[in-house]
Scaffold this motif. Structure first.
Motif, PDB file in Angstrom:
ATOM      1  N   GLY B  99       0.793  -1.225   0.000  1.00 25.87           N
ATOM      2  CA  GLY B  99       0.000   0.000   0.000  1.00 25.87           C
ATOM      3  C   GLY B  99       0.823   1.273   0.000  1.00 25.87           C
ATOM      4  N   ARG B 100       2.105   1.146  -0.313  1.00 30.06           N
ATOM      5  CA  ARG B 100       3.000   2.307  -0.322  1.00 30.06           C
ATOM      6  C   ARG B 100       3.469   2.579  -1.753  1.00 30.06           C
ATOM      7  NH1 ARG B 100       4.211   5.176   4.605  1.00 30.06           N
ATOM      8  NH2 ARG B 100       2.877   3.994   5.998  1.00 30.06           N
ATOM      9  N   PRO B 101       3.948   3.769  -2.042  1.00 31.14           N
ATOM     10  CA  PRO B 101       4.528   4.022  -3.366  1.00 31.14           C
ATOM     11  C   PRO B 101       5.680   3.056  -3.624  1.00 31.14           C
ATOM     12  CG  PRO B 101       4.308   6.070  -2.101  1.00 31.14           C
ATOM     13  CD  PRO B 101       3.966   4.951  -1.171  1.00 31.14           C
ATOM     14  N   PRO B 102       5.901   2.710  -4.890  1.00 33.39           N
ATOM     15  CA  PRO B 102       6.941   1.732  -5.205  1.00 33.39           C
ATOM     16  C   PRO B 102       8.318   2.185  -4.718  1.00 33.39           C
ATOM     17  CG  PRO B 102       5.940   2.626  -7.220  1.00 33.39           C
ATOM     18  CD  PRO B 102       5.164   3.171  -6.077  1.00 33.39           C
ATOM     19  N   ALA B 103       9.096   1.188  -4.246  1.00 37.60           N
ATOM     20  CA  ALA B 103      10.395   1.480  -3.631  1.00 37.60           C
ATOM     21  C   ALA B 103      11.527   0.886  -4.446  1.00 37.60           C
ATOM     22  CB  ALA B 103      10.424   0.909  -2.218  1.00 37.60           C
ATOM     23  N   VAL B 104      12.720   1.419  -4.243  1.00 38.64           N
ATOM     24  CA  VAL B 104      13.939   0.794  -4.743  1.00 38.64           C
ATOM     25  C   VAL B 104      14.348  -0.249  -3.707  1.00 38.64           C
ATOM     26  CG1 VAL B 104      16.363   1.162  -5.312  1.00 38.64           C
ATOM     27  CG2 VAL B 104      14.649   2.898  -5.942  1.00 38.64           C
ATOM     28  N   VAL B 105      14.394  -1.522  -4.136  1.00 39.56           N
ATOM     29  CA  VAL B 105      14.871  -2.565  -3.224  1.00 39.56           C
ATOM     30  C   VAL B 105      16.398  -2.595  -3.317  1.00 39.56           C
ATOM     31  CG1 VAL B 105      14.857  -5.014  -2.668  1.00 39.56           C
ATOM     32  CG2 VAL B 105      12.749  -3.897  -3.461  1.00 39.56           C
ATOM     33  N   LEU B 106      17.053  -2.383  -2.175  1.00 38.14           N
ATOM     34  CA  LEU B 106      18.516  -2.313  -2.141  1.00 38.14           C
ATOM     35  C   LEU B 106      19.027  -3.637  -1.595  1.00 38.14           C
ATOM     36  CD1 LEU B 106      21.102  -0.491  -2.321  1.00 38.14           C
ATOM     37  CD2 LEU B 106      20.633   0.186   0.036  1.00 38.14           C
ATOM     38  N   SER B 107      19.410  -4.531  -2.507  1.00 40.36           N
ATOM     39  CA  SER B 107      19.885  -5.848  -2.073  1.00 40.36           C
ATOM     40  C   SER B 107      21.380  -5.784  -1.767  1.00 40.36           C
ATOM     41  CB  SER B 107      19.621  -6.886  -3.153  1.00 40.36           C
ATOM     42  OG  SER B 107      20.336  -8.067  -2.828  1.00 40.36           O
ATOM     43  N   LEU B 108      21.738  -6.169  -0.555  1.00 40.11           N
ATOM     44  CA  LEU B 108      23.149  -6.136  -0.155  1.00 40.11           C
ATOM     45  C   LEU B 108      23.844  -7.461  -0.455  1.00 40.11           C
ATOM     46  CD1 LEU B 108      24.132  -3.470   1.144  1.00 40.11           C
ATOM     47  CD2 LEU B 108      21.718  -3.792   1.634  1.00 40.11           C
ATOM     48  N   SER B 109      23.177  -8.357  -1.201  1.00 41.77           N
ATOM     49  CA  SER B 109      23.684  -9.724  -1.300  1.00 41.77           C
ATOM     50  C   SER B 109      25.030  -9.829  -2.012  1.00 41.77           C
ATOM     51  CB  SER B 109      22.645 -10.625  -1.971  1.00 41.77           C
ATOM     52  OG  SER B 109      22.300 -10.073  -3.224  1.00 41.77           O
ATOM     53  N   ALA B 110      25.363  -8.849  -2.859  1.00 38.27           N
ATOM     54  CA  ALA B 110      26.657  -8.937  -3.557  1.00 38.27           C
ATOM     55  C   ALA B 110      27.816  -8.428  -2.701  1.00 38.27           C
ATOM     56  CB  ALA B 110      26.598  -8.166  -4.876  1.00 38.27           C
ATOM     57  N   LEU B 111      27.505  -7.784  -1.597  1.00 40.56           N
ATOM     58  CA  LEU B 111      28.579  -7.369  -0.670  1.00 40.56           C
ATOM     59  C   LEU B 111      28.796  -8.520   0.299  1.00 40.56           C
ATOM     60  CD1 LEU B 111      27.689  -3.657   0.220  1.00 40.56           C
ATOM     61  CD2 LEU B 111      29.363  -4.500  -1.409  1.00 40.56           C
ATOM     62  N   ASP B 112      29.513  -9.535  -0.157  1.00 44.73           N
ATOM     63  CA  ASP B 112      29.551 -10.767   0.628  1.00 44.73           C
ATOM     64  C   ASP B 112      30.967 -11.227   0.961  1.00 44.73           C
ATOM     65  OD1 ASP B 112      30.346 -11.519  -1.859  1.00 44.73           O
ATOM     66  OD2 ASP B 112      28.948 -13.191  -2.058  1.00 44.73           O
ATOM     67  N   ARG B 113      31.861 -10.257   1.122  1.00 48.20           N
ATOM     68  CA  ARG B 113      33.231 -10.624   1.489  1.00 48.20           C
ATOM     69  C   ARG B 113      33.388 -10.675   3.004  1.00 48.20           C
ATOM     70  NH1 ARG B 113      37.794  -7.334   0.493  1.00 48.20           N
ATOM     71  NH2 ARG B 113      36.308  -5.611   0.681  1.00 48.20           N
ATOM     72  N   ILE B 114      34.162 -11.664   3.473  1.00 53.54           N
ATOM     73  CA  ILE B 114      34.705 -11.596   4.823  1.00 53.54           C
ATOM     74  C   ILE B 114      35.963 -10.750   4.676  1.00 53.54           C
ATOM     75  CG2 ILE B 114      35.702 -12.891   6.763  1.00 53.54           C
ATOM     76  CD1 ILE B 114      32.914 -13.846   6.454  1.00 53.54           C
ATOM     77  N   ARG B 115      35.951  -9.532   5.164  1.00 59.27           N
ATOM     78  CA  ARG B 115      37.085  -8.638   4.872  1.00 59.27           C
ATOM     79  C   ARG B 115      38.347  -9.061   5.585  1.00 59.27           C
ATOM     80  NH1 ARG B 115      34.491  -2.659   5.142  1.00 59.27           N
ATOM     81  NH2 ARG B 115      32.821  -2.977   3.615  1.00 59.27           N
ATOM     82  N   HIS B 116      38.224  -9.460   6.848  1.00 57.04           N
ATOM     83  CA  HIS B 116      39.372 -10.103   7.485  1.00 57.04           C
ATOM     84  C   HIS B 116      38.949 -10.856   8.728  1.00 57.04           C
ATOM     85  CE1 HIS B 116      39.826  -6.519  10.221  1.00 57.04           C
ATOM     86  NE2 HIS B 116      40.153  -7.463  11.053  1.00 57.04           N
ATOM     87  N   VAL B 117      39.783 -11.834   9.088  1.00 60.39           N
ATOM     88  CA  VAL B 117      39.566 -12.603  10.307  1.00 60.39           C
ATOM     89  C   VAL B 117      40.788 -12.369  11.186  1.00 60.39           C
ATOM     90  CG1 VAL B 117      39.140 -14.873  11.307  1.00 60.39           C
ATOM     91  CG2 VAL B 117      38.302 -14.354   8.993  1.00 60.39           C
ATOM     92  N   ASP B 118      40.561 -11.895  12.398  1.00 53.35           N
ATOM     93  CA  ASP B 118      41.657 -11.610  13.330  1.00 53.35           C
ATOM     94  C   ASP B 118      41.523 -12.590  14.498  1.00 53.35           C
ATOM     95  OD1 ASP B 118      43.463 -10.612  15.141  1.00 53.35           O
ATOM     96  OD2 ASP B 118      42.524  -8.643  15.349  1.00 53.35           O
ATOM     97  N   ALA B 119      42.155 -13.769  14.357  1.00 54.44           N
ATOM     98  CA  ALA B 119      42.010 -14.800  15.388  1.00 54.44           C
ATOM     99  C   ALA B 119      42.583 -14.353  16.738  1.00 54.44           C
ATOM    100  CB  ALA B 119      42.617 -16.114  14.926  1.00 54.44           C
TER     101      ALA B 119
END
Lengths: 483, 483
Positions: B99-119
């Protein structure tokens, strides 16, 4: 003796008269507002004597409606209000900022009821003026344990502990004050009461508003009560002091202790031999080990099940792998108490070193040995012969660094090095992604520096939230945020 | 089949053309913005088919600057933006509100890197589009453990888990998602980037800004990455199913388990006999105990040290004191897996009951048995013969209540009772100081009800924060807050 001169307290003036009339009209007892200079004075200066501001009056509300009436009136009149609990702030946050117009000091100390203890619900509701010790005792009486503990337990009060997100000795096991808070009751700048005293462990119904008031040093609102979570009582404890072959071995001991000890590990302290020697001088009595090693780790384990075996396993693993070269496992309450008395004496032990500059730093866990090692050479170039008293919480990356004057040197000429040494230390910490206030807060002491630590977007957001909650800027002005 | 009709997707119109031009000027690749109806459609409807909104376009940024450019343009153009991760929301928060005006769906799915692991630092940095499973695997590969787990681990993504403050199975031991977050990177409504990706365990340098974005369902900003804390690996586990003499005995078992188990206790589930019977029907195979009792508690213990002895001690204490009448201690991986497979099948088991109304409630710990008992009589007066499928997390006061149609009854006439039953249940929960959304969120499903749950001052504060962070109201409109 306080290093600050003693200016006369501002006389109660027209503003106080108007405030008094407003409070009378709201039904607040006249004795709630005090302007007597002798009574006011101790509320204007911090316990270390580093900070002193100007006070208009001391307000000591006896009820939440009193707090609302005081804030509503001060808001209308544009009078600054400084919330105060036990006045044990480490950064001057609990007294009026110096160089500012006189403020109304709002002491919450008379709001000191434990409203209820819900043992089956593992929570209690304490008013802002309850001391930490009173909350710990109320939990104990109900067969429960309160997770926060610190040296000032009989001075520090709940409102201040919430407002500073206090840390202390149990952070590794129980988290900081933020983790103890289930709900809050807060009076906003204009006197509006928000009752957020929920006792829920889970509530995903929108923005968790209480977060606005935790750790914001009374600049966002006045906490009047908190619903606090309780834990199972600790029935077993053990302490272990391990001597290290070198500073870097602290990380190997930490890895062993965190992996083996898990949630039973409640303290994991980096302890210098210098500190043990000075503390033994202060307290008298022997050192814990025949040879005093330069670097040691002091561990405390506690839990619902016996933990002695766990302490032994950690000691064996550290000694067998060469991460430690010697160790003492506290076999009795008295032995254990002695180890912690030595640690607790560090604060007093500093005095034996003369003048020292003290820092409350945090870097990512695992990097405090790197910070400690990186700091020393450049500081020694600035201040040849300076002595380092470095200790900290290995488990949460919190390093307390004290840089003391060279033995026998002139304190005044060492004092002149303070700005240069502070800049050097702060910049090194920021480069490592750290903070210059791990647990002590910002207050009036560090508010200019955080502009250097935080990106502009973050300061802008902090200012926007502050402006939204306190548009007239009456709550604890001159604290936490740079102008 | 989806219960929602299938309206045509709004054609890309002038707004999309302008948006496309803006993105091109900002150097964003043209393929980031998609208007193809087939591609867009699944992003407009939630996985249960309860909610569907209108979409202008799907934006799939490949970098944080892409996200900034998209938000900056949408902000200037006044276009609504709906951030989306795995689209596994339980309350319609990850699709455009209907019931709202159409929206831009912002999919974050391509930002899928583990940037670093600091054990050694016990943390990792994951982008918003990483699945929970990917984060768990990265932690495991580094000899660490990530504290959050839930069934949707291969669908749910970090940005959404942060934005909903997800709970799941480890809350008792590790806390919810809020407790895993050390730092955040967030793009604000106008495209400004806030880099708050700190890895600090302690940082008392002012307002903890990340709290503004945790659990706010994408209405305050778009999370693009999170620095997450890691824990020691669990090397031992045990599970225990205890049959109760009655529902009230659940509290006695909880007291024993919480006191004895402490932090080793990672699940403490109230499990009805009805649920075990239905789950056994779904999965095939036998019930765990010869007699199927009406009420049971299922416990899971895990830790760095062996926990079998602890599980045995809890079982003995409960059986000896009469808090339990029978029990099974899982002796093997297969036995343990069977117990949890039965519990995990509860969701599917619901289908065998026909139509049911399902609630995700929380009350203070220790009061869920009281809630369960108080609910039944008035619901049965409204809906004689209705069946109750009640289960929950005893350790954090979270009760899942399903009220199913009477056996053999007509689903349509039962469906008509939904509003009356919902009002009754919600009001009872609020009277007990509870919440109607323990872990699932508000989204578009419950946004009108929270106006009944929360005091006016709280809603006003929530609106003020939202207005400050998103003055044009472009972020996930029609969600979380009532109009």
């Amino acid at each position: 003796m306080s290093p600050i001169a003693d200016p006369p307290v501002a006389e109660p003036d027209a503003a106080v008269a108007v405030l008094r009339a407003r409070l009378a009209a709201a039904g607040v007892a006249p004795s709630v507002l005090v302007t007597d200079a002798d009574i006011l004075e101790p509320h204007l200066r911090d316990w270390r004597g580093w900070h002193r501001g100007e006070g208009l009056a001391l307000a000591r509300p006896r009820s939440v409606p009193d707090v609302q009436a005081i804030l509503s009136a001060c808001h209308d009149l544009g009078l600054p209000v400084v919330p105060q609990g036990g006045n044990s702030s480490m950064c001057g946050a609990s007294v009026p900022a110096s160089g500012r117009p006189p403020a109304v000091v709002l002491s919450l100390s008379a709001l000191d009821r434990i409203r209820h203890v819900d043992a089956p619900g593992w929570n209690l509701v304490a008013e802002a003026g309850c001391t930490l010790g009173a909350v710990q005792a109320a939990a104990r009486a109900a067969g429960r344990h309160f997770g926060l503990d610190l040296g000032a337990r009989d001075t520090a009060r709940i409102g201040g502990l919430v407002s500073t997100n206090a840390g202390g000795m149990g952070v590794l096991r129980y988290g900081a004050m933020r983790d103890q808070v289930l709900g809050l009751e807060v009076v906003l700048a204009d006197g509006t009461l928000w009752n957020g005293l929920r006792a829920l462990r889970k509530d995903n119904s929108g923005f968790d508003l209480k977060q606005l008031f935790i750790g914001t040093e009374g600049t966002h609102g006045v906490v009047t009560a908190a619903c606090l979570r309780l834990h199972p009582p600790e029935t077993s404890a053990a302490s272990l002091l391990l001597a290290l072959p070198d500073l870097a071995a602290a990380n190997r001991v930490a890895e062993i202790a965190l992996r083996r000890g898990g949630r039973a590990l409640s303290a994991l302290e980096l302890v210098p031999g210098l500190g043990l020697a000075l503390a033994a001088q202060v307290l008298g009595g022997p050192l814990p080990m025949p040879e005093n090693h330069a670097w040691n780790v002091l561990l405390h384990l506690a839990g619902e099940e016996p933990v002695e075996g766990l302490a032994e396993a950690i000691a064996s693993a550290a000694l067998e792998g060469g991460a430690a070269v010697d160790g003492v496992l506290a076999q009795s309450g008295a032995q254990e108490a002695r180890l912690w008395a030595l640690r607790d004496a560090f604060s007093e032990a500093h005095r034996l070193l003369g003048l020292s500059f003290r820092f409350d730093l945090a870097v990512p866990v695992g990097r405090i040995t790197e910070l400690a090692e990186a700091l020393m050479p450049p500081v020694l170039r600035l201040a040849p012969g300076a002595r380092f008293f470095v200790f900290g919480h290995l488990g949460d990356g919190n390093l307390h660094v004290s840089i003391a004057q060279p033995e026998g040197a002139d304190a005044a000429s060492f004092a002149a090095l303070r700005p240069a040494i502070e800049s050097l230390v702060h910049e090194m910490v920021w480069r490592m992604g750290g903070t210059i206030s791990a647990e002590h807060g910002i207050g009036q002491l560090h508010r200019e520096e955080i502009a250097l630590q935080k990106p502009a977007e973050e300061l802008a957001l902090m200012r926007a939230v502050k402006g939204m909650l306190d548009p007239k800027g009456i709550l604890n002005p001159g604290q936490l945020l740079p102008d």
